[in-house]
Design a protein around this motif. Structure first.
Motif, short mmCIF file in Angstrom:
data_model
loop_
_atom_site.label_atom_id
_atom_site.label_comp_id
_atom_site.label_asym_id
_atom_site.label_seq_id
_atom_site.Cartn_x
_atom_site.Cartn_y
_atom_site.Cartn_z
N MET A 40 0.86 -1.18 0.00
CA MET A 40 0.00 0.00 0.00
C MET A 40 0.90 1.23 0.00
O MET A 40 2.06 1.16 0.41
N ILE A 41 0.38 2.31 -0.52
CA ILE A 41 1.10 3.58 -0.48
C ILE A 41 0.25 4.55 0.32
O ILE A 41 -0.88 4.84 -0.07
N THR A 67 9.02 -0.68 4.95
CA THR A 67 8.50 0.64 4.61
C THR A 67 9.52 1.35 3.74
O THR A 67 10.72 1.19 3.92
N LEU A 68 9.03 2.14 2.78
CA LEU A 68 9.90 2.76 1.79
C LEU A 68 9.28 4.09 1.38
O LEU A 68 8.10 4.16 1.10
N VAL A 69 10.10 5.15 1.38
CA VAL A 69 9.60 6.45 0.95
C VAL A 69 9.63 6.49 -0.57
O VAL A 69 10.68 6.24 -1.18
N THR A 70 8.49 6.79 -1.20
CA THR A 70 8.48 6.83 -2.66
C THR A 70 8.47 8.24 -3.19
O THR A 70 8.91 8.46 -4.31
N PHE A 84 5.07 10.15 0.87
CA PHE A 84 4.29 9.01 0.39
C PHE A 84 5.11 7.76 0.69
O PHE A 84 6.22 7.60 0.19
N HIS A 86 5.57 3.64 0.96
CA HIS A 86 5.16 2.33 0.48
C HIS A 86 5.36 1.34 1.61
O HIS A 86 6.47 1.20 2.13
N ALA A 87 4.29 0.65 2.03
CA ALA A 87 4.39 -0.31 3.14
C ALA A 87 3.98 -1.68 2.63
O ALA A 87 3.04 -1.81 1.85
N LEU A 88 4.68 -2.71 3.09
CA LEU A 88 4.40 -4.06 2.58
C LEU A 88 3.50 -4.87 3.51
O LEU A 88 2.68 -5.64 3.04
N ASN B 39 11.70 -2.47 -1.67
CA ASN B 39 11.34 -2.53 -0.26
C ASN B 39 11.80 -3.85 0.37
O ASN B 39 12.39 -3.85 1.45
N ASN B 90 15.99 5.30 -1.27
CA ASN B 90 15.14 6.47 -1.55
C ASN B 90 15.27 6.89 -3.00
O ASN B 90 14.27 7.12 -3.70
N SER B 93 13.67 4.36 -5.40
CA SER B 93 12.21 4.32 -5.43
C SER B 93 11.67 5.59 -6.08
O SER B 93 10.69 5.53 -6.83
N ARG B 94 12.30 6.72 -5.81
CA ARG B 94 11.85 7.95 -6.46
C ARG B 94 11.98 7.85 -7.97
O ARG B 94 11.07 8.22 -8.73
N VAL B 97 9.31 5.60 -9.41
CA VAL B 97 7.99 6.24 -9.55
C VAL B 97 8.02 7.27 -10.67
O VAL B 97 7.11 7.32 -11.53
N THR B 107 -2.03 -2.86 -5.03
CA THR B 107 -1.56 -1.88 -4.06
C THR B 107 -2.73 -1.03 -3.62
O THR B 107 -3.27 -0.26 -4.40
N SER B 108 -3.15 -1.20 -2.36
CA SER B 108 -4.36 -0.53 -1.92
C SER B 108 -4.24 -0.14 -0.47
O SER B 108 -3.93 -1.01 0.36
N PRO B 109 -4.43 1.10 -0.04
CA PRO B 109 -4.72 2.24 -0.92
C PRO B 109 -3.45 2.77 -1.58
O PRO B 109 -2.38 2.63 -1.01
N ASN B 110 -3.59 3.31 -2.76
CA ASN B 110 -2.45 3.93 -3.44
C ASN B 110 -2.67 5.43 -3.47
O ASN B 110 -3.37 5.95 -4.33
N ARG B 111 -2.12 6.13 -2.48
CA ARG B 111 -2.38 7.57 -2.34
C ARG B 111 -1.67 8.39 -3.40
O ARG B 111 -1.91 9.59 -3.52
#
Lengths: 133, 128
Positions: A40-41, A67-70, A84, A86-88, B39, B90, B93-94, B97, B107-111
């Protein structure tokens, strides 16, 4: 002096989070009946103000396994900056945010010498609850 | 430090570190998208590699005795592993994205894709 004590306890907390997070990732490998992860994000509004606090907090989140910062959103006039994440392995969005906010409180206690006031924390949770409603 | 204690310590740290690396490698196959793989990789750099560094330092301590130089190298290696791996994750992942990598549909919720209810002004949107 209080900063030093908070700093040592924060480092110990991060190391313990790394150990437990690694154990979760490894032990979930043996659960074959359900899906391995629930990705989830979530969006986390920040109470960190300075660049140092935001950088330390983002690095701490990322080094914790699971947990990961996206992305980082810069703040506007009405909204604080947000991460934001990302959590597993979290059960729900609320529990993910709760763990991250607890980590942020410990970090702010280290950089500011004392934990942020309870009143401001209540305001934060009220605001985020109002946002999800 | 006698031989048995040194051998046991090196064995515990080295084998545990290697098993953690193996576990996170398998975990990278069990998840489905680029973000989750970045992750699931973090135990390897956050815990597995430091354990192997500790094993190497204990072996060095036993075989060639204590020296400030090797202690400094071990401490710097541990700190760099933790700091560099978190900053690198970091950045990875950036860029994942920003380059538009697909995010797993479950992936839920995907904010990043769906803002929380109430953030988008429905009245304003209907005017468009």
């Amino acid at each position: 002096m209080m900063r030093l004590i908070h700093g040592i306890s924060y480092v110990a907390y991060i190391l313990w989070a790394i150990v437990t997070g690694s154990f979760t990732i490894a032990s979930r490998l043996f659960v074959l009946r359900e899906a391995y992860a629930r990705p989830m994000i979530v969006e986390l509004p920040l109470r960190c103000a300075t660049d140092l606090e935001v950088t330390l907090f983002a690095s701490s989140i990322t080094i914790t396994p699971g947990t990961l910062v996206t992305a980082i959103a810069s703040g506007t006039a009405t909204q604080p900056p947000a991460l934001f994440v990302h959590a597993l392995f979290e059960d729900s969005e609320e529990s993910a945010l709760e763990g991250l906010i607890a980590m942020e409180s410990r970090l702010l206690a280290m950089t500011r010498g004392r934990a942020p006031r309870a009143a401001s924390r209540d305001l934060e949770t009220d605001a985020s609850e109002g946002g999800t409603r | 430090m006698n031989d048995v204690v040194a051998a046991v310590l090196v064995g515990i740290f080295g084998i545990t570190g290697s098993l953690i690396m193996l576990a996170s490698a398998i975990a990278m196959f069990r998840v489905r998208d680029a973000l989750s793989r970045i992750n699931a990789f973090s135990p390897a750099t956050g815990l597995g590699m430091p354990f192997i560094v500790i094993a190497a330092y204990v072996y060095d301590l036993h075989s060639s005795g204590f020296s400030w130089g090797s202690l400094l190298m071990a401490v710097v290696a541990l700190l760099c592993l933790i700091i560099v791996s978190s900053v690198a994750s970091n950045t990875l992942s950036r860029s994942a994205v920003l380059s538009g990598q697909p995010i797993h549909r479950k992936t839920s919720p995907n904010r990043l894709a769906q803002p929380p209810a109430g953030v988008i002004d429905e009245a304003e949107r209907s005017e468009d």
